[in-house]
Scaffold this motif. Structure first.
Motif, PDB file in Angstrom:
ATOM      1  N   GLU A 189     -60.131  27.777 110.024  1.00  0.00           N
ATOM      2  CA  GLU A 189     -59.107  28.284 109.649  1.00  0.00           C
ATOM      3  C   GLU A 189     -58.047  28.654 110.671  1.00  0.00           C
ATOM      4  N   CYS A 190     -57.210  28.043 110.897  1.00  0.00           N
ATOM      5  CA  CYS A 190     -56.496  27.602 111.891  1.00  0.00           C
ATOM      6  C   CYS A 190     -54.659  28.550 111.266  1.00  0.00           C
ATOM      7  N   THR A 191     -53.843  28.945 112.385  1.00  0.00           N
ATOM      8  CA  THR A 191     -52.742  29.702 111.721  1.00  0.00           C
ATOM      9  C   THR A 191     -51.813  29.435 112.680  1.00  0.00           C
ATOM     10  N   VAL A 192     -50.683  29.761 112.845  1.00  0.00           N
ATOM     11  CA  VAL A 192     -49.925  29.512 113.596  1.00  0.00           C
ATOM     12  C   VAL A 192     -48.559  29.975 113.909  1.00  0.00           C
ATOM     13  N   GLU A 193     -47.857  31.203 114.782  1.00  0.00           N
ATOM     14  CA  GLU A 193     -47.252  32.153 114.234  1.00  0.00           C
ATOM     15  C   GLU A 193     -45.688  32.382 115.232  1.00  0.00           C
ATOM     16  N   GLY A 194     -44.539  32.430 114.685  1.00  0.00           N
ATOM     17  CA  GLY A 194     -43.579  32.060 115.661  1.00  0.00           C
ATOM     18  C   GLY A 194     -43.060  30.868 115.851  1.00  0.00           C
ATOM     19  N   THR A 195     -43.001  29.734 114.478  1.00  0.00           N
ATOM     20  CA  THR A 195     -42.644  29.162 114.468  1.00  0.00           C
ATOM     21  C   THR A 195     -42.173  28.203 112.696  1.00  0.00           C
ATOM     22  N   SER A 196     -41.776  27.281 112.388  1.00  0.00           N
ATOM     23  CA  SER A 196     -42.049  26.799 111.270  1.00  0.00           C
ATOM     24  C   SER A 196     -41.766  25.960 111.577  1.00  0.00           C
ATOM     25  N   ASN A 197     -42.423  24.751 110.322  1.00  0.00           N
ATOM     26  CA  ASN A 197     -42.419  23.441 110.363  1.00  0.00           C
ATOM     27  C   ASN A 197     -43.908  22.806 111.275  1.00  0.00           C
ATOM     28  N   PRO A 198     -44.911  23.373 111.670  1.00  0.00           N
ATOM     29  CA  PRO A 198     -44.614  22.562 113.241  1.00  0.00           C
ATOM     30  C   PRO A 198     -45.950  21.384 112.684  1.00  0.00           C
ATOM     31  N   ASN A 199     -46.316  20.360 113.985  1.00  0.00           N
ATOM     32  CA  ASN A 199     -46.689  19.922 113.551  1.00  0.00           C
ATOM     33  C   ASN A 199     -48.176  20.151 113.848  1.00  0.00           C
ATOM     34  N   LEU A 200     -49.180  19.976 113.153  1.00  0.00           N
ATOM     35  CA  LEU A 200     -50.142  20.339 113.189  1.00  0.00           C
ATOM     36  C   LEU A 200     -51.865  19.427 113.018  1.00  0.00           C
ATOM     37  N   SER A 221     -56.851  20.343 104.942  1.00  0.00           N
ATOM     38  CA  SER A 221     -56.065  20.146 104.061  1.00  0.00           C
ATOM     39  C   SER A 221     -55.046  21.764 105.144  1.00  0.00           C
ATOM     40  N   ARG A 222     -53.865  21.930 103.802  1.00  0.00           N
ATOM     41  CA  ARG A 222     -52.613  22.702 104.413  1.00  0.00           C
ATOM     42  C   ARG A 222     -52.161  23.124 103.489  1.00  0.00           C
ATOM     43  N   PRO A 223     -52.409  24.510 103.273  1.00  0.00           N
ATOM     44  CA  PRO A 223     -52.135  24.715 101.327  1.00  0.00           C
ATOM     45  C   PRO A 223     -50.961  25.368 102.327  1.00  0.00           C
ATOM     46  N   GLN A 224     -50.058  26.332 103.393  1.00  0.00           N
ATOM     47  CA  GLN A 224     -49.304  26.408 104.055  1.00  0.00           C
ATOM     48  C   GLN A 224     -48.324  25.687 104.919  1.00  0.00           C
ATOM     49  N   ASP A 225     -47.608  26.611 105.366  1.00  0.00           N
ATOM     50  CA  ASP A 225     -46.574  25.619 106.392  1.00  0.00           C
ATOM     51  C   ASP A 225     -47.552  26.141 107.830  1.00  0.00           C
ATOM     52  N   ARG A 226     -47.919  26.589 108.197  1.00  0.00           N
ATOM     53  CA  ARG A 226     -48.391  26.879 109.161  1.00  0.00           C
ATOM     54  C   ARG A 226     -50.116  27.778 109.504  1.00  0.00           C
ATOM     55  N   GLN A 227     -50.963  26.682 108.261  1.00  0.00           N
ATOM     56  CA  GLN A 227     -51.990  27.130 108.106  1.00  0.00           C
ATOM     57  C   GLN A 227     -52.263  25.975 108.459  1.00  0.00           C
ATOM     58  N   PHE A 228     -53.327  25.360 108.681  1.00  0.00           N
ATOM     59  CA  PHE A 228     -54.572  24.377 108.928  1.00  0.00           C
ATOM     60  C   PHE A 228     -56.127  24.389 108.793  1.00  0.00           C
ATOM     61  N   ILE A 229     -56.354  24.034 107.832  1.00  0.00           N
ATOM     62  CA  ILE A 229     -57.934  24.383 107.573  1.00  0.00           C
ATOM     63  C   ILE A 229     -58.502  23.358 107.666  1.00  0.00           C
ATOM     64  N   LEU A 230     -59.987  23.172 107.969  1.00  0.00           N
ATOM     65  CA  LEU A 230     -60.845  21.941 108.328  1.00  0.00           C
ATOM     66  C   LEU A 230     -61.965  22.019 107.664  1.00  0.00           C
ATOM     67  N   SER A 231     -62.714  21.783 107.013  1.00  0.00           N
ATOM     68  CA  SER A 231     -63.111  21.810 105.415  1.00  0.00           C
ATOM     69  C   SER A 231     -64.834  20.537 105.788  1.00  0.00           C
ATOM     70  N   SER A 232     -66.071  21.305 105.425  1.00  0.00           N
ATOM     71  CA  SER A 232     -66.697  20.461 104.678  1.00  0.00           C
ATOM     72  C   SER A 232     -67.647  20.617 103.492  1.00  0.00           C
ATOM     73  N   LYS A 233     -68.331  19.460 103.173  1.00  0.00           N
ATOM     74  CA  LYS A 233     -69.529  20.130 101.659  1.00  0.00           C
ATOM     75  C   LYS A 233     -70.396  20.224 102.213  1.00  0.00           C
ATOM     76  N   LYS A 234     -71.095  19.310 103.209  1.00  0.00           N
ATOM     77  CA  LYS A 234     -72.468  19.356 103.067  1.00  0.00           C
ATOM     78  C   LYS A 234     -72.716  18.895 105.165  1.00  0.00           C
ATOM     79  N   LEU A 235     -72.561  20.180 105.956  1.00  0.00           N
ATOM     80  CA  LEU A 235     -72.482  19.969 107.213  1.00  0.00           C
ATOM     81  C   LEU A 235     -73.712  19.241 107.961  1.00  0.00           C
ATOM     82  N   LEU A 236     -73.533  18.090 107.885  1.00  0.00           N
ATOM     83  CA  LEU A 236     -74.721  17.029 108.670  1.00  0.00           C
ATOM     84  C   LEU A 236     -74.898  17.555 110.449  1.00  0.00           C
ATOM     85  N   LEU A 237     -75.629  17.434 111.010  1.00  0.00           N
ATOM     86  CA  LEU A 237     -76.528  17.469 112.783  1.00  0.00           C
ATOM     87  C   LEU A 237     -74.935  17.174 113.247  1.00  0.00           C
ATOM     88  N   SER A 238     -74.571  15.973 112.756  1.00  0.00           N
ATOM     89  CA  SER A 238     -73.692  15.351 114.015  1.00  0.00           C
ATOM     90  C   SER A 238     -72.267  15.823 114.303  1.00  0.00           C
TER      91      SER A 238
END
Lengths: 112, 114
Positions: free
Chosen positions: A22-33, A67-84
């Motif tokens: 998870e990644c969140t940004v504070e103190g700004t609105s509508n950032p590029n992530l 995924s970006r469910p909220q303006d200042r939240q950016f989530i990186l996901s995987s269903k099944k991780l690989l060694l790589s």
């Protein structure tokens, strides 16, 4: 002032397990992530970027999704991780106009 | 697609020596250029940037870089390095546009000996 937070700082996961960073940004609105990955001995590679809620662009085909469910939240996901998938993952933000990107502290992901 | 080359993977200098780190990019359009630095145990931070105007850009901590369009280069320089400059340095380029995806070089590890 603006700040960017990433967690966790380190993560050790077995192959085949799911992932959520998870990644969140504070103190700004509508950032590029942005999500980047730095593999050992290599430079940073852009994985995903988002210009708004629900808007995700993928730069490279891979086992990951974002995924970006909220303006200042950016989530990186995987269903099944690989060694790589091991590496150092960085989140960044910027605004429109001539502004540089600002980076979080990163998450070091080790896959066993 | 754009790409960035940093030819020096590891540079070792003594204090007070002059520094020049090479950076070349490939892209035919209008670009923005950056140098980022990562000190040991710290996050990636901006050293300097070029968007337009004077091709000689001055950054923090006495660093500067010169954009030479004809050579597709953006080399980083410092006349006299200090031990505290020990860090990894990344050159990056982005296309001018609304969402500026950065393409990074592979980085140069600078070690300054006291």
């Amino acid at each position: 002032s603006q700040t960017i937070h990433q967690w966790p700082a380190t993560l050790v996961q077995p192959v085949g397990s799911p992932l959520s960073l998870e990644c969140t940004v504070e103190g700004t609105s509508n950032p590029n992530l942005y999500w980047y990955r730095q593999a050992a001995g290599r430079g940073l590679q852009l994985l995903f970027y988002s210009v708004g809620i629900g808007q995700i662009s993928s730069e490279v085909p891979q086992n990951l999704s974002a995924s970006r469910p909220q303006d200042r939240q950016f989530i990186l996901s995987s269903k099944k991780l690989l060694l790589s998938d091991s590496g150092f993952y960085l989140c960044a933000w910027d605004r429109e106009g001539n502004q540089p990107q600002h980076f979080g502290d990163g998450t070091r992901l080790s896959i066993l | 697609a754009q790409s960035v080359s940093q030819h020096n993977h590891h540079v070792i200098l003594s204090e007070a020596a002059s520094l020049e780190l090479g950076c070349n990019y490939s892209y035919g359009g209008t670009v923005n250029l950056f140098w980022y630095v990562q000190y040991p145990g710290q996050h990636l931070q901006l050293l300097l940037k070029y968007f337009s105007g004077d091709p000689l850009v001055k950054g923090i901590k006495g660093f500067e870089a010169e954009f030479i369009k004809s050579k597709f280069s953006f080399n980083l320089r410092k006349p006299s390095v200090q031990w505290s400059d020990t860090a990894e340095y990344f050159c990056a380029v982005s296309k001018s546009g609304s969402a500026r995806q950065l393409t990074f070089g592979s980085g140069t590890q600078l070690t300054v000996l006291p």
